[in-house]
Design an enzyme around this catalytic site. Structure first.
Site, PDB file in Angstrom:
ATOM      1  N   CYS A 128       0.876  -1.187   0.000  1.00 52.48           N
ATOM      2  CA  CYS A 128       0.000   0.000   0.000  1.00 52.48           C
ATOM      3  C   CYS A 128       0.906   1.228   0.000  1.00 52.48           C
ATOM      4  CB  CYS A 128      -0.984  -0.021   1.165  1.00 52.48           C
ATOM      5  SG  CYS A 128      -0.233  -0.018   2.811  1.00 52.48           S
TER       6      CYS A 128
ATOM      7  N   ARG B 224      -3.381  -0.634   5.428  1.00 48.43           N
ATOM      8  CA  ARG B 224      -3.984  -1.722   4.643  1.00 48.43           C
ATOM      9  C   ARG B 224      -3.091  -2.936   4.454  1.00 48.43           C
ATOM     10  NH1 ARG B 224      -5.252   2.099  -0.301  1.00 48.43           N
ATOM     11  NH2 ARG B 224      -3.294   2.924   0.517  1.00 48.43           N
TER      12      ARG B 224
ATOM     13  N   ASP C  50      -8.606   3.802   1.675  1.00 51.33           N
ATOM     14  CA  ASP C  50      -7.484   4.063   2.581  1.00 51.33           C
ATOM     15  C   ASP C  50      -7.962   4.533   3.955  1.00 51.33           C
ATOM     16  OD1 ASP C  50      -5.150   4.703   3.799  1.00 51.33           O
ATOM     17  OD2 ASP C  50      -4.271   5.681   2.040  1.00 51.33           O
TER      18      ASP C  50
HETATM   19  P1  4NP Z   1      -1.780   2.834   4.039  1.00 53.21           P
HETATM   20  O1  4NP Z   1      -2.399   4.217   4.558  1.00 53.21           O
HETATM   21  O2  4NP Z   1      -1.235   3.118   2.659  1.00 53.21           O
HETATM   22  O3  4NP Z   1      -2.960   1.908   3.996  1.00 53.21           O
HETATM   23  O4  4NP Z   1      -0.716   2.430   5.038  1.00 53.21           O
HETATM   24  C1  4NP Z   1      -1.671   5.414   4.558  1.00 53.21           C
HETATM   25  C2  4NP Z   1      -0.781   5.687   5.568  1.00 53.21           C
HETATM   26  C3  4NP Z   1      -0.095   6.895   5.570  1.00 53.21           C
HETATM   27  C4  4NP Z   1      -0.308   7.819   4.566  1.00 53.21           C
HETATM   28  C5  4NP Z   1      -1.192   7.535   3.546  1.00 53.21           C
HETATM   29  C6  4NP Z   1      -1.869   6.329   3.534  1.00 53.21           C
HETATM   30  N1  4NP Z   1       0.369   9.068   4.569  1.00 53.21           N
HETATM   31  O5  4NP Z   1       0.100   9.898   3.686  1.00 53.21           O
HETATM   32  O6  4NP Z   1       1.217   9.314   5.433  1.00 53.21           O
END
Ligand code: 4NP
Length: 152
Positions: free
Chosen positions: A8, A14, A118
């Site tokens: 991800c 995720r 997300d």
């Molecule tokens: P992930 O969610 O991709 O599901 O781990 C996110 C975690 C952090 C960020 C974006 C999505 N961020 O922009 O820091």
């Protein structure tokens, strides 16, 4: 041994959930494989999964609390048999890095290639994370079943 990588953006919401669920499903099915996860960004390198992911996993008897985020690297392309992206943007980033045969998690479990939403952008722990958990678990179950039978 079959090697599987879930990807991800941050590797804190995720893909650690997908990793934890996949390890549990593979264990149940006696499918011997190596499962890991990573983020296309290094924003959260070294951090544990987000609170909501740890909590929803725990409610489903899966412990992901000790996982640590890492950024995807070019050598992962050769090291893993299956690379499974949580959304189309992650898939695009991986392909731009030279990864071949990247799948979307939403291509499995009857989700018609849909992105996994997300949870990082959800305001509270509510039905949102539960829906994300349901989607990831249904897709992962179908993917592991197919990977175990070599039918991907
Ligand atoms: P992930 O969610 O991709 O599901 O781990 C996110 C975690 C952090 C960020 C974006 C999505 N961020 O922009 O820091």
């Amino acid at each position: 041994m079959t090697k599987i990588l879930f990807v991800c953006l941050g590797n804190i919401c995720r893909s650690p959930l997908a990793e934890g669920i996949a390890k549990s499903v593979a264990r149940e099915k006696l499918f011997l494989c190596d499962i890991d996860s990573a983020g296309t960004s290094g924003f959260h390198e070294g951090e544990h999964p987000c609170e909501d992911s740890i909590k929803i996993a725990k409610m489903n008897h899966i412990n992901i609390a000790s996982l640590r985020a890492r950024q995807v690297k070019r050598s992962d392309a050769k090291a893993f048999d299956y690379v499974i992206a949580m959304d189309a943007q992650n898939k695009k980033t991986l392909e731009e890095m030279g990864f071949k045969n990247v799948y979307l998690l939403g291509e499995f479990g009857g989700y018609e290639g849909k992105d996994v939403p997300d949870p990082y952008f959800f305001d509270t722990f509510d039905d949102g994370i539960k829906n994300v958990y349901t989607m990831i678990s249904e897709c992962v179950e179908d993917f592991i079943e197919k990977a175990a039978h070599g039918s991907i």
